[in-house]
Design a protein around this motif. Sequence first.
Motif, PDB file in Angstrom:
ATOM      1  N   VAL A 146       0.841  -1.201   0.000  1.00  0.00           N
ATOM      2  CA  VAL A 146       0.000   0.000   0.000  1.00  0.00           C
ATOM      3  C   VAL A 146       0.874   1.248   0.000  1.00  0.00           C
ATOM      4  O   VAL A 146       0.609   2.222  -0.712  1.00  0.00           O
ATOM      5  N   GLY A 147       1.945   1.225   0.808  1.00  0.00           N
ATOM      6  CA  GLY A 147       2.853   2.368   0.849  1.00  0.00           C
ATOM      7  C   GLY A 147       3.529   2.619  -0.481  1.00  0.00           C
ATOM      8  O   GLY A 147       3.743   3.767  -0.880  1.00  0.00           O
ATOM      9  N   ARG A 148       3.878   1.556  -1.203  1.00  0.00           N
ATOM     10  CA  ARG A 148       4.521   1.695  -2.502  1.00  0.00           C
ATOM     11  C   ARG A 148       3.571   2.277  -3.542  1.00  0.00           C
ATOM     12  O   ARG A 148       3.966   3.106  -4.364  1.00  0.00           O
ATOM     13  N   LEU A 149       2.302   1.837  -3.494  1.00  0.00           N
ATOM     14  CA  LEU A 149       1.346   2.214  -4.542  1.00  0.00           C
ATOM     15  C   LEU A 149       0.442   3.373  -4.139  1.00  0.00           C
ATOM     16  O   LEU A 149      -0.154   4.022  -5.007  1.00  0.00           O
ATOM     17  N   GLY A 150       0.313   3.632  -2.826  1.00  0.00           N
ATOM     18  CA  GLY A 150      -0.520   4.729  -2.371  1.00  0.00           C
ATOM     19  C   GLY A 150      -2.002   4.508  -2.586  1.00  0.00           C
ATOM     20  O   GLY A 150      -2.788   5.461  -2.565  1.00  0.00           O
ATOM     21  N   ARG A 191      -5.130  -0.904  -5.808  1.00  0.00           N
ATOM     22  CA  ARG A 191      -3.997  -1.379  -6.609  1.00  0.00           C
ATOM     23  C   ARG A 191      -3.146  -2.374  -5.814  1.00  0.00           C
ATOM     24  O   ARG A 191      -2.631  -3.350  -6.373  1.00  0.00           O
ATOM     25  N   ALA A 192      -2.998  -2.126  -4.503  1.00  0.00           N
ATOM     26  CA  ALA A 192      -2.233  -3.057  -3.667  1.00  0.00           C
ATOM     27  C   ALA A 192      -2.934  -4.409  -3.609  1.00  0.00           C
ATOM     28  O   ALA A 192      -2.294  -5.470  -3.700  1.00  0.00           O
ATOM     29  N   ALA A 193      -4.268  -4.391  -3.453  1.00  0.00           N
ATOM     30  CA  ALA A 193      -5.026  -5.641  -3.407  1.00  0.00           C
ATOM     31  C   ALA A 193      -4.898  -6.411  -4.725  1.00  0.00           C
ATOM     32  O   ALA A 193      -4.783  -7.648  -4.733  1.00  0.00           O
ATOM     33  N   ASP A 194      -4.897  -5.682  -5.836  1.00  0.00           N
ATOM     34  CA  ASP A 194      -4.734  -6.329  -7.146  1.00  0.00           C
ATOM     35  C   ASP A 194      -3.374  -7.017  -7.242  1.00  0.00           C
ATOM     36  O   ASP A 194      -3.261  -8.141  -7.764  1.00  0.00           O
ATOM     37  N   ALA A 246      -9.431  -7.074   2.884  1.00  0.00           N
ATOM     38  CA  ALA A 246      -8.406  -7.812   3.629  1.00  0.00           C
ATOM     39  C   ALA A 246      -7.153  -6.967   3.811  1.00  0.00           C
ATOM     40  O   ALA A 246      -6.556  -6.935   4.895  1.00  0.00           O
ATOM     41  N   VAL A 247      -6.754  -6.258   2.756  1.00  0.00           N
ATOM     42  CA  VAL A 247      -5.583  -5.376   2.855  1.00  0.00           C
ATOM     43  C   VAL A 247      -5.836  -4.275   3.870  1.00  0.00           C
ATOM     44  O   VAL A 247      -4.984  -3.966   4.715  1.00  0.00           O
ATOM     45  N   SER A 248      -7.017  -3.670   3.809  1.00  0.00           N
ATOM     46  CA  SER A 248      -7.369  -2.599   4.743  1.00  0.00           C
ATOM     47  C   SER A 248      -7.328  -3.097   6.184  1.00  0.00           C
ATOM     48  O   SER A 248      -6.810  -2.428   7.083  1.00  0.00           O
ATOM     49  N   THR A 249      -7.865  -4.293   6.412  1.00  0.00           N
ATOM     50  CA  THR A 249      -7.865  -4.871   7.759  1.00  0.00           C
ATOM     51  C   THR A 249      -6.446  -5.108   8.266  1.00  0.00           C
ATOM     52  O   THR A 249      -6.116  -4.819   9.416  1.00  0.00           O
ATOM     53  N   HIS A 250      -5.586  -5.605   7.402  1.00  0.00           N
ATOM     54  CA  HIS A 250      -4.208  -5.885   7.807  1.00  0.00           C
ATOM     55  C   HIS A 250      -3.453  -4.602   8.144  1.00  0.00           C
ATOM     56  O   HIS A 250      -2.656  -4.566   9.082  1.00  0.00           O
ATOM     57  N   VAL A 251      -3.698  -3.541   7.375  1.00  0.00           N
ATOM     58  CA  VAL A 251      -3.041  -2.259   7.660  1.00  0.00           C
ATOM     59  C   VAL A 251      -3.532  -1.722   8.998  1.00  0.00           C
ATOM     60  O   VAL A 251      -2.736  -1.241   9.817  1.00  0.00           O
TER      61      VAL A 251
END
Length: 312
Positions: A24-28, A32-35, A43-48
Amino acid sequence: MEPNDLFFRLNRLNYHHLYHFWWVGRLGNLTRAADQLHVAQSAVSTHVHRLESALGQTLFDRQGRALQLTEAGRVAMRHAEEIFQSGAELVGLLSEGKEGRTRDVHVGAVSTLSRNFQEAFLSPLIGSSDVNMTLSSGRLDDLLKALENHSLDLILSNTAVTPGAAGIRSCQEIARQVGSIVGPPRLMETSSRVSDIDGVPLLLPGRSSGFRASFDLYCRRMGVTPVIVAEVDDMAMLRLLARDSNFAAVLPKVVVKDELRSGMLVEYGELPDVYEYFYAITEKRRYDKPVILELLRQLDDVHLHQSMRASE
């Protein structure tokens, strides 16, 4: 910290969550991070969120769909990159017999700054096997923006910046050198002091530099008016002109130390109270890179000053 406390804190740090945060930090952007990770955005949001909870820090400023790293987020991002780099090195070491552990440091230098001075100041990093240094040059305004965005760790400049402006913590004078008139042998009489340069053709630094302002003030005080052959902002270019033309130049001796040592150029005399100042600019941060602290700590010893004196 007690071993049990350290184990408890490390146990709370989930490296799977850290990896998702890194993407997420790389892509902002969460989508796009989930893709990239082939998982659901939720799931990505929960992990962050869980990583933020474990660290006790907010890692992103959420501005609509865009995510901007906070200062704590930039620090976490840098450590995440080092962690995953270490993992790659471990795999490389055990599977291919290759090793290497480096610390990254990013230095910016004002484009008009003497290359010889940069080399002298950065020599502890250049000779270090565990430091990966990148050196960028550019306009001071652009470098300051990069420093504020944590793309740079340190700026080397020949122009001072007001401490406290734009979050800057420190603009520290790290060295200075008196100006001299240098040129080809037998072009001028040599003396311990140049007091009469009225009508002498000279190559001069550009008017935007503090060094040039100091020289102009010296001329007014002495009541002399040199003939200006050329005005050059770039010290490297001024060095070439001093070496290859048949004119004398006004500059700090560190710029032409090799030419003076070889006899290609000679010093006709020093210019009292005409100084080139060198500064190290760092930003106010809660977390400083140890390698930067080590580099600036050299100012407490004689290394840099010996390097400067060696050019005289």
